[in-house]
Design an enzyme around this catalytic site. Structure first.
Site, short mmCIF file in Angstrom:
data_model
loop_
_atom_site.label_atom_id
_atom_site.label_comp_id
_atom_site.label_asym_id
_atom_site.label_seq_id
_atom_site.Cartn_x
_atom_site.Cartn_y
_atom_site.Cartn_z
N CYS A 67 -2.43 4.67 -3.46
CA CYS A 67 -3.17 5.68 -2.70
C CYS A 67 -2.71 7.09 -3.07
CB CYS A 67 -2.97 5.43 -1.20
SG CYS A 67 -3.90 6.59 -0.19
N CYS A 71 1.32 10.44 2.73
CA CYS A 71 1.85 10.11 4.07
C CYS A 71 3.30 9.59 3.91
CB CYS A 71 0.97 9.08 4.73
SG CYS A 71 -0.81 9.48 4.62
N CYS A 74 4.34 5.89 4.40
CA CYS A 74 3.50 4.80 3.88
C CYS A 74 3.96 4.23 2.54
CB CYS A 74 2.06 5.27 3.77
SG CYS A 74 0.95 3.91 3.32
N CYS A 111 -9.67 -6.95 11.09
CA CYS A 111 -9.52 -5.55 10.65
C CYS A 111 -9.19 -5.50 9.17
CB CYS A 111 -8.38 -4.87 11.41
SG CYS A 111 -8.52 -5.02 13.17
N CYS A 142 -13.61 -4.57 12.09
CA CYS A 142 -12.98 -3.25 12.12
C CYS A 142 -12.57 -2.90 10.70
CB CYS A 142 -11.75 -3.29 13.02
SG CYS A 142 -10.87 -1.70 13.05
N CYS A 202 -11.05 3.32 17.05
CA CYS A 202 -9.68 2.83 17.17
C CYS A 202 -8.80 3.95 16.63
CB CYS A 202 -9.52 1.55 16.36
SG CYS A 202 -7.81 0.99 16.24
N ARG A 274 -2.78 -0.96 21.82
CA ARG A 274 -2.28 -2.02 20.93
C ARG A 274 -0.82 -1.79 20.54
NH1 ARG A 274 -5.77 -1.98 16.87
NH2 ARG A 274 -7.16 -3.18 18.17
N1 SAM Z 1 -5.69 4.69 4.02
C1 SAM Z 1 -6.33 4.75 5.27
C2 SAM Z 1 -5.85 5.91 6.12
O1 SAM Z 1 -4.69 6.22 6.10
O2 SAM Z 1 -6.68 6.48 6.82
C3 SAM Z 1 -6.22 3.46 6.05
C4 SAM Z 1 -4.98 2.59 5.98
S1 SAM Z 1 -3.48 3.28 6.65
C5 SAM Z 1 -2.26 2.20 6.02
C6 SAM Z 1 -3.63 2.93 8.40
C7 SAM Z 1 -2.53 3.37 9.32
O3 SAM Z 1 -1.41 2.52 9.17
C8 SAM Z 1 -1.95 4.76 9.14
O4 SAM Z 1 -2.75 5.75 9.70
C9 SAM Z 1 -0.64 4.64 9.90
O5 SAM Z 1 -0.82 5.00 11.25
C10 SAM Z 1 -0.32 3.14 9.80
N2 SAM Z 1 0.91 2.94 8.99
C11 SAM Z 1 1.02 3.01 7.65
N3 SAM Z 1 2.29 2.80 7.25
C12 SAM Z 1 3.02 2.59 8.37
C13 SAM Z 1 4.40 2.33 8.61
N4 SAM Z 1 5.28 2.28 7.63
N5 SAM Z 1 4.80 2.16 9.89
C14 SAM Z 1 3.91 2.24 10.90
N6 SAM Z 1 2.60 2.48 10.74
C15 SAM Z 1 2.15 2.66 9.49
FE1 SF4 Z 2 -2.90 6.24 1.82
FE2 SF4 Z 2 -1.03 5.10 3.28
FE3 SF4 Z 2 -1.79 7.57 3.85
FE4 SF4 Z 2 -3.49 5.50 4.30
S1 SF4 Z 2 -1.54 5.87 5.31
S2 SF4 Z 2 -3.96 7.47 3.35
S3 SF4 Z 2 -2.90 4.14 2.59
S4 SF4 Z 2 -0.76 6.91 1.94
#
Ligand code: SAM
Ligand code: SF4
Ligand code: DTB
Length: 327
Positions: A67, A71, A74, A111, A142, A202, A274
């Site tokens: 990606c 973030c 992530c 989901c 979802c 959500c 949740r």
């Molecule tokens: N890429 C898309 C986005 O970010 O909008 C969708 C998938 S993203 C992995 C969905 C959510 O997973 C993120 O917004 C975050 O809140 C959660 N998430 C991702 N990594 C995480 C982590 N290490 N611990 C807790 N929540 C996490």
């Molecule tokens: Fe990409 Fe992870 Fe951020 Fe979703 S949360 S936009 S998968 S870096």
């Protein structure tokens, strides 16, 4: 007078929901003695839901890793060296097979998550196909695919998508410490597009990223000031993944996490709250406190998107021990 006009003038809906929660009021809830806070949350919970029913969702990563977003939490970001192996978008048939298996284990919602900044081109067409095929299996659908424009939201709705997950993640004040490649306003715009298309929202966040309590207050204020409230509010405990900038973050106090759940329940009485990522790192007793505080939804199955979740058999035992049932 229209319903919207009534809501705007009184800020109180016919069900007693409020959309005008202020920072100091929310901070005062957080500051209550723990027992008082939990008692109040449990009362609110009982007046809106079966107190022992828990909604069950199963997650599938339909496109993993690679990606472009940054973030900090992530493991799927290209910016960090993590254990995640990037892949391409799954075939529709393989997704349907996973959805059938999820239904057999008792999930009511399926989901699907993709590690994208936003969906594009042929991949988006395939995702629309997935929605139709999973819905035909008799599951609620979802998706979480990143940012959506108005047309994409409308096309997902037309394909039959029930819920769209898009998190605010943290407070507007702390947000810049965690993500620089998309703005808070970008997220709010996607949420407006999802609502305008008529889908259920959500939307929640992550705690334990080094934010202060006032950031947790501010995140919940952002969620509770949305009208209508998001139908589902995922509260994720940060899963600290090796290689991400937050891998060494100090763990959040467990009671502070439970408080966050309880305050979310009080502010958004009719929403499903949740208990999301981070359950594997929690004791059964801590999860029981979260359910008592008003959490009434979980992700079920051994995997979240890329990290692990409790074994299905462990969750079945926990439900039996606590007298909980799928709702
Ligand atoms: N890429 C898309 C986005 O970010 O909008 C969708 C998938 S993203 C992995 C969905 C959510 O997973 C993120 O917004 C975050 O809140 C959660 N998430 C991702 N990594 C995480 C982590 N290490 N611990 C807790 N929540 C996490
Ligand atoms: Fe990409 Fe992870 Fe951020 Fe979703 S949360 S936009 S998968 S870096
Ligand atoms: C949400 O709020 N939590 C889920 C879901 N929405 C998509 C994702 C949690 C991901 C945890 C880290 C991982 O497994 O990669």
């Amino acid at each position: 007078m229209t319903q919207t006009a009534t809501l705007e003038s009184s800020q109180q809906s016919s069900e007693g929901l409020r959309f005008d929660w202020q920072q100091d009021e929310i901070a005062a809830l957080f500051a209550l003695p723990f027992n008082d806070l939990l008692h109040r949350a449990q009362q609110v919970h009982r007046s809106h839901f079966d107190p022992n029913g828990v909604q069950i969702s199963t997650l599938l990563s339909i496109k993993t890793g690679g990606c472009p977003e940054d973030c900090n939490y992530c493991p799927q970001s290209v910016h960090y060296e993590t254990p995640v192996e990037p892949g391409s978008l799954m075939d529709v048939d393989a997704v349907v097979t996973a959805a059938r298996a999820a239904k057999q284990t008792g999930a009511s919602r399926f989901c699907m998550g993709a590690a994208w900044r936003n969906p594009r081109g042929r991949n988006f067409e395939r995702v629309l196909d997935m929605v139709q095929r999973v819905q035909a299996e008799g599951l609620e659908t979802c998706m979480t695919l990143g940012m959506l424009d108005e047309q994409q939201a409308e096309r997902l709705k037309a394909a039959g998508l029930d819920y769209y997950n898009h998190n605010l993640d943290t407070s507007p004040e702390f947000y810049g410490e965690v993500i620089t490649t998309r703005t808070y306003e970008d997220r709010l715009q996607t949420l407006r597009n999802v609502r305008a298309a008529g889908m259920n929202v959500c939307c929640g966040g992550i705690v334990g990223m080094g934010e202060a309590r006032h950031d947790r207050v501010s995140l919940l204020k952002q969620l509770a000031q949305q009208s209508p409230h998001p139908e589902s509010v995922p509260v994720n405990m940060l899963v600290r993944v090796e290689g991400t900038p937050l891998s060494d973050q100090q763990a959040l106090d467990s009671f502070e996490f439970v408080r966050t759940i309880a305050v979310a329940r009080i502010l958004m009485p009719a929403s499903h709250v949740r208990l999301s990522a981070g359950r594997e790192q929690m004791s059964d007793e801590m999860q029981a406190l979260c359910f008592h505080a008003g959490a009434n939804s979980i992700f079920y199955g051994e995997k979240l998107l890329t990290t692990s979740n409790p074994e299905a058999t462990a969750d079945q035992r926990l439900f039996e021990r606590l007298g909980l049932h799928p709702a």
